[in-house]
Design an enzyme around this catalytic site. Structure first.
Site, PDB file in Angstrom:
ATOM      1  CD  GLU A   1      34.154 -60.176 -21.867  1.00 19.01           C
ATOM      2  OE1 GLU A   1      34.906 -59.413 -21.971  1.00 19.01           O
ATOM      3  OE2 GLU A   1      33.406 -59.878 -22.177  1.00 19.01           O
TER       4      GLU A   1
ATOM      5  NE  ARG B   1      39.835 -54.652 -20.643  1.00 18.25           N
ATOM      6  CZ  ARG B   1      38.863 -54.648 -21.701  1.00 18.25           C
ATOM      7  NH1 ARG B   1      38.938 -53.338 -20.641  1.00 18.25           N
ATOM      8  NH2 ARG B   1      38.289 -54.361 -22.161  1.00 18.25           N
TER       9      ARG B   1
ATOM     10  CB  THR C   1      40.475 -59.348 -22.433  1.00 17.69           C
ATOM     11  OG1 THR C   1      39.375 -58.096 -21.861  1.00 17.69           O
ATOM     12  CG2 THR C   1      41.694 -58.163 -23.356  1.00 17.69           C
TER      13      THR C   1
ATOM     14  CE  LYS D   1      34.757 -58.057 -27.485  1.00 16.84           C
ATOM     15  NZ  LYS D   1      35.662 -58.808 -25.962  1.00 16.84           N
TER      16      LYS D   1
END
Length: 203
Positions: free
Chosen positions: A41, A45, A69, A129
């Protein structure tokens, strides 16, 4: 393919990867894959996240590369265009789910409450998640979810480390865990890929 199918080919640990420099992407992915961790993953960011996903997708064929994210539908589109095979988000929204379904991109939204889970079930989702795991009740909360949500599977992230990840994986409703301990910032900065491979093998 689905997350469960992929996990038959990888250890049940998804490293949460923050790429600061594009040159780190390929050797990091190669080290993790060599250690038996294939589901990767790359988080949205940093400014090089999409480029990193594209390089890994092209140059590390054994990696199953995804984006993390994700907070906007456009992130899902951009990551899909870059070659991402799945997407994860810290939360859940209609726009995120709809975009992922339009693209047929496996998507795991973040949930923290029963209401979040029910919203996802209404969209036809079964994999979630659980975030932020430790702050949201950790192992005990997931045990509580097992009763009313018998067929739901979780990937807890947030506060997961080498010290507690096995406690989560021992639960029947946990399919995998996510964490950043496999990619420590100091090892990324020094390019110590052999040490990262060892961490992947140990988990």
């Amino acid at each position: 393919m689905s997350f469960e199918q992929w996990l038959t080919q990888s250890k049940p640990v998804i490293p949460v990867i923050v790429i600061g420099e594009l040159s780190q992407a390929v050797p990091l992915a190669q080290a993790l894959v060599a250690g038996g961790v294939r589901l990767l993953e790359v988080t949205m960011r940093t400014s090089v996240a999409l480029a990193a996903i594209e390089k890994i997708a092209k140059e590390v064929p054994d990696a199953i590369i995804g984006v993390g994210t994700v907070t906007k539908a456009e992130h899902i589109q951009q990551a899909n265009d870059a070659g991402a095979q799945f997407a994860l988000s810290p939360g859940i929204s209609e726009k995120l789910v709809t975009k992922s379904q339009d693209l047929a991109l496996p998507f795991m939204p973040g949930v923290m409450t029963p209401a979040d889970i029910i919203k996802g079930i209404e969209f036809g989702l079964q994999d979630f998640k659980f975030y932020p795991a430790e702050q949201a009740g950790g192992v005990n909360m997931l045990k509580a979810f097992a009763g009313p949500f018998e067929n739901i599977r979780f990937c807890p992230t947030g506060g997961i480390s080498e010290h507690n990840f096995k406690n989560y994986l021992a639960l029947n409703n946990v399919m995998a865990v996510g964490g950043s301990w496999l990619c420590p910032r100091n090892l990324l900065q020094t390019g110590d890929w052999s040490a990262i491979e060892i961490l992947a093998k140990q988990c």
